[in-house]
Design a protein around this motif. Structure first.
Motif, mmCIF file in Angstrom:
data_model
loop_
_atom_site.group_PDB
_atom_site.id
_atom_site.type_symbol
_atom_site.label_atom_id
_atom_site.label_comp_id
_atom_site.label_asym_id
_atom_site.label_seq_id
_atom_site.Cartn_x
_atom_site.Cartn_y
_atom_site.Cartn_z
ATOM 1 N N GLU A 63 43.851 38.060 30.588
ATOM 2 C CA GLU A 63 43.151 37.044 31.384
ATOM 3 C C GLU A 63 41.778 37.542 31.808
ATOM 4 O O GLU A 63 40.779 36.818 31.722
ATOM 5 C CB GLU A 63 43.980 36.689 32.611
ATOM 6 C CG GLU A 63 45.225 35.888 32.308
ATOM 7 C CD GLU A 63 46.078 35.672 33.544
ATOM 8 O OE1 GLU A 63 45.663 36.096 34.645
ATOM 9 O OE2 GLU A 63 47.159 35.085 33.414
ATOM 10 N N GLN A 64 41.702 38.769 32.264
ATOM 11 C CA GLN A 64 40.430 39.320 32.692
ATOM 12 C C GLN A 64 39.463 39.461 31.516
ATOM 13 O O GLN A 64 38.266 39.240 31.658
ATOM 14 C CB GLN A 64 40.638 40.677 33.370
ATOM 15 C CG GLN A 64 41.387 40.596 34.671
ATOM 16 C CD GLN A 64 40.681 39.722 35.700
ATOM 17 O OE1 GLN A 64 39.456 39.699 35.778
ATOM 18 N NE2 GLN A 64 41.451 38.999 36.479
ATOM 19 N N ASN A 65 39.992 39.824 30.366
ATOM 20 C CA ASN A 65 39.152 39.949 29.182
ATOM 21 C C ASN A 65 38.547 38.606 28.805
ATOM 22 O O ASN A 65 37.374 38.518 28.450
ATOM 23 C CB ASN A 65 39.995 40.510 28.034
ATOM 24 C CG ASN A 65 39.150 41.144 26.966
ATOM 25 O OD1 ASN A 65 37.970 41.360 27.163
ATOM 26 N ND2 ASN A 65 39.760 41.455 25.837
ATOM 27 N N GLN A 66 39.312 37.545 28.902
ATOM 28 C CA GLN A 66 38.787 36.208 28.610
ATOM 29 C C GLN A 66 37.713 35.820 29.617
ATOM 30 O O GLN A 66 36.690 35.248 29.268
ATOM 31 C CB GLN A 66 39.903 35.180 28.636
ATOM 32 C CG GLN A 66 40.709 35.114 27.372
ATOM 33 C CD GLN A 66 41.756 34.015 27.445
ATOM 34 O OE1 GLN A 66 42.113 33.576 28.516
ATOM 35 N NE2 GLN A 66 42.243 33.593 26.284
ATOM 36 N N LYS A 67 37.952 36.130 30.888
ATOM 37 C CA LYS A 67 36.972 35.782 31.914
ATOM 38 C C LYS A 67 35.647 36.491 31.687
ATOM 39 O O LYS A 67 34.580 35.934 31.902
ATOM 40 C CB LYS A 67 37.510 36.129 33.301
ATOM 41 C CG LYS A 67 38.586 35.188 33.784
ATOM 42 C CD LYS A 67 39.081 35.580 35.161
ATOM 43 C CE LYS A 67 40.210 34.687 35.619
ATOM 44 N NZ LYS A 67 40.733 35.097 36.924
ATOM 45 N N ILE A 68 35.710 37.732 31.251
ATOM 46 C CA ILE A 68 34.477 38.489 31.020
ATOM 47 C C ILE A 68 33.667 37.852 29.896
ATOM 48 O O ILE A 68 32.446 37.701 30.003
ATOM 49 C CB ILE A 68 34.807 39.960 30.692
ATOM 50 C CG1 ILE A 68 35.291 40.660 31.954
ATOM 51 C CG2 ILE A 68 33.615 40.685 30.104
ATOM 52 C CD1 ILE A 68 35.824 42.047 31.720
#
Length: 89
Positions: A63-68
């Motif tokens: 999820e964090q990777n997508q947000k970045i």
């Protein structure tokens, strides 16, 4: 005498029901099929918790990777890094 015999019989019968084998092996006797000891229960619970933590960590990472990658590109440049690059040239 009959009462004593009856009590001993009931005690042996009760202990036999309680003391079933908690570990079952395969036909070769090498691998454990079922282990219902206290140590095995604790070990299984610990493995389950670590798998849950790993799964949660993996989900959060994705999820964090997508947000970045979805962040807008309005980031300002780093002043100090630019200053050091100019002095090294």
């Amino acid at each position: 005498m009959k009462k004593l015999f009856l009590l001993m019989f009931l005690a042996v019968f009760g202990l036999a029901n309680v003391s079933f084998a908690r570990v079952q092996y395969d036909s070769t006797g090498r691998k454990i099929i079922y282990d219902d000891t206290i140590r095995a229960r604790k070990h299984a619970q610990q493995i389950q918790q670590t798998r849950g933590y790993q799964a949660a960590a993996k989900i959060n990472y994705q999820e964090q990777n997508q947000k970045i990658y979805e962040m807008p590109s309005n980031l300002t440049p780093n002043y100090y890094q630019m200053k050091n690059d100019k002095t090294q040239q």
